[in-house]
Write a protein that holds these residues in place. Structure first.
Motif, PDB file in Angstrom:
ATOM      1  N   VAL A 150       0.878  -1.165   0.000  1.00  9.59           N
ATOM      2  CA  VAL A 150       0.000   0.000   0.000  1.00  9.59           C
ATOM      3  C   VAL A 150       0.917   1.217   0.000  1.00  9.59           C
ATOM      4  CG1 VAL A 150      -1.763   1.288   1.251  1.00  9.59           C
ATOM      5  CG2 VAL A 150      -1.800  -1.206   1.295  1.00  9.59           C
ATOM      6  N   VAL A 151       0.710   2.112  -0.967  1.00 13.46           N
ATOM      7  CA  VAL A 151       1.534   3.305  -1.101  1.00 13.46           C
ATOM      8  C   VAL A 151       0.667   4.519  -0.807  1.00 13.46           C
ATOM      9  CG1 VAL A 151       2.977   4.671  -2.657  1.00 13.46           C
ATOM     10  CG2 VAL A 151       2.946   2.179  -2.858  1.00 13.46           C
ATOM     11  N   LYS A 152       1.145   5.364   0.120  1.00 11.07           N
ATOM     12  CA  LYS A 152       0.448   6.610   0.449  1.00 11.07           C
ATOM     13  C   LYS A 152       1.362   7.763   0.083  1.00 11.07           C
ATOM     14  CE  LYS A 152      -1.826   4.452   4.364  1.00 11.07           C
ATOM     15  NZ  LYS A 152      -1.895   4.367   5.823  1.00 11.07           N
ATOM     16  N   ILE A 153       0.872   8.629  -0.802  1.00 14.89           N
ATOM     17  CA  ILE A 153       1.607   9.821  -1.211  1.00 14.89           C
ATOM     18  C   ILE A 153       0.652  10.997  -1.053  1.00 14.89           C
ATOM     19  CG2 ILE A 153       2.854  11.010  -3.038  1.00 14.89           C
ATOM     20  CD1 ILE A 153       3.389   8.247  -4.275  1.00 14.89           C
ATOM     21  N   GLY A 154       0.898  11.801  -0.037  1.00 11.69           N
ATOM     22  CA  GLY A 154      -0.013  12.907   0.250  1.00 11.69           C
ATOM     23  C   GLY A 154      -1.385  12.363   0.583  1.00 11.69           C
ATOM     24  N   ASP A 155      -2.401  12.788  -0.166  1.00 13.61           N
ATOM     25  CA  ASP A 155      -3.774  12.326   0.050  1.00 13.61           C
ATOM     26  C   ASP A 155      -4.110  11.098  -0.780  1.00 13.61           C
ATOM     27  OD1 ASP A 155      -4.113  14.451   1.739  1.00 13.61           O
ATOM     28  OD2 ASP A 155      -5.071  15.739   0.250  1.00 13.61           O
ATOM     29  N   ARG A 156      -3.197  10.675  -1.633  1.00 15.29           N
ATOM     30  CA  ARG A 156      -3.447   9.546  -2.521  1.00 15.29           C
ATOM     31  C   ARG A 156      -3.018   8.233  -1.878  1.00 15.29           C
ATOM     32  NH1 ARG A 156      -0.198  12.428  -7.191  1.00 15.29           N
ATOM     33  NH2 ARG A 156       0.863  13.037  -5.311  1.00 15.29           N
ATOM     34  N   VAL A 157      -3.819   7.209  -2.090  1.00 17.26           N
ATOM     35  CA  VAL A 157      -3.504   5.867  -1.604  1.00 17.26           C
ATOM     36  C   VAL A 157      -3.623   4.896  -2.773  1.00 17.26           C
ATOM     37  CG1 VAL A 157      -4.155   4.014  -0.026  1.00 17.26           C
ATOM     38  CG2 VAL A 157      -4.354   6.385   0.720  1.00 17.26           C
ATOM     39  N   ILE A 158      -2.578   4.133  -2.992  1.00 14.75           N
ATOM     40  CA  ILE A 158      -2.585   3.093  -4.023  1.00 14.75           C
ATOM     41  C   ILE A 158      -2.488   1.765  -3.284  1.00 14.75           C
ATOM     42  CG2 ILE A 158      -1.418   2.160  -6.053  1.00 14.75           C
ATOM     43  CD1 ILE A 158      -0.097   5.023  -6.285  1.00 14.75           C
ATOM     44  N   ASP A 159      -3.585   1.015  -3.292  1.00 15.85           N
ATOM     45  CA  ASP A 159      -3.631  -0.238  -2.545  1.00 15.85           C
ATOM     46  C   ASP A 159      -3.428  -1.406  -3.495  1.00 15.85           C
ATOM     47  OD1 ASP A 159      -4.055  -2.356  -0.833  1.00 15.85           O
ATOM     48  OD2 ASP A 159      -5.841  -1.488   0.105  1.00 15.85           O
ATOM     49  N   GLY A 160      -2.216  -1.904  -3.514  1.00 12.96           N
ATOM     50  CA  GLY A 160      -1.885  -3.052  -4.348  1.00 12.96           C
ATOM     51  C   GLY A 160      -1.606  -4.277  -3.491  1.00 12.96           C
ATOM     52  N   SER A 161      -2.245  -4.325  -2.339  1.00 13.21           N
ATOM     53  CA  SER A 161      -1.995  -5.445  -1.429  1.00 13.21           C
ATOM     54  C   SER A 161      -2.818  -6.663  -1.835  1.00 13.21           C
ATOM     55  CB  SER A 161      -2.330  -5.043   0.008  1.00 13.21           C
ATOM     56  OG  SER A 161      -3.719  -4.837   0.156  1.00 13.21           O
ATOM     57  N   LEU A 162      -2.307  -7.805  -1.501  1.00  8.91           N
ATOM     58  CA  LEU A 162      -3.014  -9.054  -1.766  1.00  8.91           C
ATOM     59  C   LEU A 162      -4.316  -9.095  -0.968  1.00  8.91           C
ATOM     60  CD1 LEU A 162      -2.999 -11.734  -3.218  1.00  8.91           C
ATOM     61  CD2 LEU A 162      -1.601 -12.686  -1.384  1.00  8.91           C
ATOM     62  N   LYS A 163      -4.288  -8.545   0.232  1.00  8.75           N
ATOM     63  CA  LYS A 163      -5.489  -8.485   1.061  1.00  8.75           C
ATOM     64  C   LYS A 163      -6.604  -7.721   0.340  1.00  8.75           C
ATOM     65  CE  LYS A 163      -7.241  -6.692   5.404  1.00  8.75           C
ATOM     66  NZ  LYS A 163      -7.077  -5.706   6.432  1.00  8.75           N
ATOM     67  N   ALA A 164      -6.281  -6.558  -0.244  1.00 10.92           N
ATOM     68  CA  ALA A 164      -7.280  -5.760  -0.962  1.00 10.92           C
ATOM     69  C   ALA A 164      -7.786  -6.498  -2.194  1.00 10.92           C
ATOM     70  CB  ALA A 164      -6.701  -4.410  -1.357  1.00 10.92           C
ATOM     71  N   ARG A 165      -6.887  -7.157  -2.907  1.00 13.66           N
ATOM     72  CA  ARG A 165      -7.303  -7.913  -4.095  1.00 13.66           C
ATOM     73  C   ARG A 165      -8.256  -9.049  -3.724  1.00 13.66           C
ATOM     74  NH1 ARG A 165      -1.468  -8.594  -6.991  1.00 13.66           N
ATOM     75  NH2 ARG A 165      -0.911  -6.397  -6.914  1.00 13.66           N
ATOM     76  N   LEU A 166      -7.941  -9.747  -2.636  1.00 12.18           N
ATOM     77  CA  LEU A 166      -8.824 -10.832  -2.188  1.00 12.18           C
ATOM     78  C   LEU A 166     -10.180 -10.298  -1.748  1.00 12.18           C
ATOM     79  CD1 LEU A 166      -6.291 -13.066  -0.206  1.00 12.18           C
ATOM     80  CD2 LEU A 166      -7.381 -13.586  -2.406  1.00 12.18           C
ATOM     81  N   GLU A 167     -10.180  -9.163  -1.057  1.00 15.92           N
ATOM     82  CA  GLU A 167     -11.446  -8.553  -0.639  1.00 15.92           C
ATOM     83  C   GLU A 167     -12.270  -8.126  -1.851  1.00 15.92           C
ATOM     84  OE1 GLU A 167     -10.270  -5.423   2.034  1.00 15.92           O
ATOM     85  OE2 GLU A 167     -10.008  -6.813   3.715  1.00 15.92           O
ATOM     86  N   ASN A 168     -11.629  -7.559  -2.870  1.00 15.95           N
ATOM     87  CA  ASN A 168     -12.336  -7.168  -4.096  1.00 15.95           C
ATOM     88  C   ASN A 168     -12.899  -8.392  -4.818  1.00 15.95           C
ATOM     89  OD1 ASN A 168     -11.915  -4.430  -3.767  1.00 15.95           O
ATOM     90  ND2 ASN A 168     -10.036  -4.417  -4.994  1.00 15.95           N
ATOM     91  N   LEU A 169     -12.113  -9.456  -4.877  1.00 16.34           N
ATOM     92  CA  LEU A 169     -12.573 -10.696  -5.494  1.00 16.34           C
ATOM     93  C   LEU A 169     -13.774 -11.253  -4.735  1.00 16.34           C
ATOM     94  CD1 LEU A 169     -12.143 -12.937  -7.596  1.00 16.34           C
ATOM     95  CD2 LEU A 169     -10.558 -14.021  -5.972  1.00 16.34           C
ATOM     96  N   HIS A 170     -13.689 -11.217  -3.410  1.00 12.20           N
ATOM     97  CA  HIS A 170     -14.782 -11.699  -2.558  1.00 12.20           C
ATOM     98  C   HIS A 170     -16.061 -10.890  -2.797  1.00 12.20           C
ATOM     99  CE1 HIS A 170     -16.694 -13.483   0.950  1.00 12.20           C
ATOM    100  NE2 HIS A 170     -16.984 -12.258   1.371  1.00 12.20           N
ATOM    101  N   ARG A 171     -15.928  -9.564  -2.840  1.00 13.43           N
ATOM    102  CA  ARG A 171     -17.097  -8.706  -3.102  1.00 13.43           C
ATOM    103  C   ARG A 171     -17.683  -8.978  -4.488  1.00 13.43           C
ATOM    104  NH1 ARG A 171     -14.367  -4.581  -0.019  1.00 13.43           N
ATOM    105  NH2 ARG A 171     -13.208  -4.006  -1.881  1.00 13.43           N
ATOM    106  N   GLY A 172     -16.808  -9.175  -5.448  1.00 12.45           N
ATOM    107  CA  GLY A 172     -17.264  -9.470  -6.819  1.00 12.45           C
ATOM    108  C   GLY A 172     -18.024 -10.785  -6.887  1.00 12.45           C
ATOM    109  N   LEU A 173     -17.557 -11.796  -6.180  1.00 14.14           N
ATOM    110  CA  LEU A 173     -18.249 -13.078  -6.165  1.00 14.14           C
ATOM    111  C   LEU A 173     -19.596 -12.994  -5.444  1.00 14.14           C
ATOM    112  CD1 LEU A 173     -15.238 -15.473  -5.470  1.00 14.14           C
ATOM    113  CD2 LEU A 173     -16.523 -15.232  -7.612  1.00 14.14           C
ATOM    114  N   LEU A 174     -19.625 -12.206  -4.371  1.00 15.44           N
ATOM    115  CA  LEU A 174     -20.891 -12.043  -3.640  1.00 15.44           C
ATOM    116  C   LEU A 174     -21.918 -11.283  -4.450  1.00 15.44           C
ATOM    117  CD1 LEU A 174     -19.711 -11.288   0.016  1.00 15.44           C
ATOM    118  CD2 LEU A 174     -20.733 -13.386  -0.857  1.00 15.44           C
ATOM    119  N   ALA A 175     -21.460 -10.361  -5.265  1.00 15.19           N
ATOM    120  CA  ALA A 175     -22.371  -9.552  -6.081  1.00 15.19           C
ATOM    121  C   ALA A 175     -23.041 -10.353  -7.173  1.00 15.19           C
ATOM    122  CB  ALA A 175     -21.613  -8.364  -6.700  1.00 15.19           C
ATOM    123  N   ARG A 176     -22.401 -11.458  -7.581  1.00 17.85           N
ATOM    124  CA  ARG A 176     -22.963 -12.284  -8.649  1.00 17.85           C
ATOM    125  C   ARG A 176     -23.925 -13.214  -8.051  1.00 17.85           C
ATOM    126  NH1 ARG A 176     -17.911 -13.360 -12.663  1.00 17.85           N
ATOM    127  NH2 ARG A 176     -17.361 -11.206 -12.788  1.00 17.85           N
TER     128      ARG A 176
END
Length: 176
Positions: A150-176
């Motif tokens: 996770v990269v934070k530069i000023g007010d910007r956050v770039i979340d490239g963590s495996l945890k975030a990817r898994l959470e996004n995948l989980h949300r995507g599967l639940l939405a279907r």
């Protein structure tokens, strides 16, 4: 409120320093002031209402020989208004303004495992190329991330963590 006051003081100081072309001198003097005011051994003296303001300023002048007289004026203003506690915040805000003036960004990088110096430098270069600025990297470790970063530069956050990817995948599967 304290952060806003510190920001206003830092902006005023920055304008003065920019006009006088003394950005780095002010940085050094402000750090010295904040260090003296935050010293635990002298804290009781600065906070003591029985000690007169002119006595405090006299002691401060002796402790900070060679600093810009305007820094001592700032110290007097902060003492008179009971705001010595924001001196450290003023330094942080001032440094942020000076770094922005010089085109330097600070990135906080959080990873699951420690980054070695070579990877920190490579990441600094890549972020710098992406932003078109010089980027300094401060690395932290958070094992909860599992992997990635996770990269934070000023007010910007770039979340490239495996945890975030898994959470996004989980949300995507639940939405279907």
């Amino acid at each position: 409120m304290a952060k806003a006051l510190a920001r206003r003081h830092a902006q005023a100081i920055f304008q003065i320093a920019l006009t006088q072309k003394t950005l780095d001198t002010w940085r050094i003097d402000l750090k010295s002031l904040a260090q003296v005011l935050s010293d635990e051994q002298t804290q009781h003296f600065w906070d003591n209402p029985r000690v007169r303001l002119d006595n405090k300023l006299s002691v401060l002048k002796n402790l900070l020989t060679g600093v810009n007289p305007l820094v001592l004026n700032l110290a007097g203003l902060l003492m008179a208004r009971g705001r010595l506690g924001i001196a450290g915040d003023i330094v942080v805000e001032y440094e942020r303004l000076v770094d922005a003036h010089y085109g330097i960004e600070h990135a906080e990088v959080v990873t699951a495992v420690p980054l070695d110096e070579a990877n920190q430098q490579r990441l600094s270069l890549e972020l710098g190329q992406a932003l078109g600025k010089k980027v300094t990297v401060k690395a932290k470790v958070d094992p909860v991330l599992i992997g990635g970063m996770v990269v934070k530069i000023g007010d910007r956050v770039i979340d490239g963590s495996l945890k975030a990817r898994l959470e996004n995948l989980h949300r995507g599967l639940l939405a279907r």
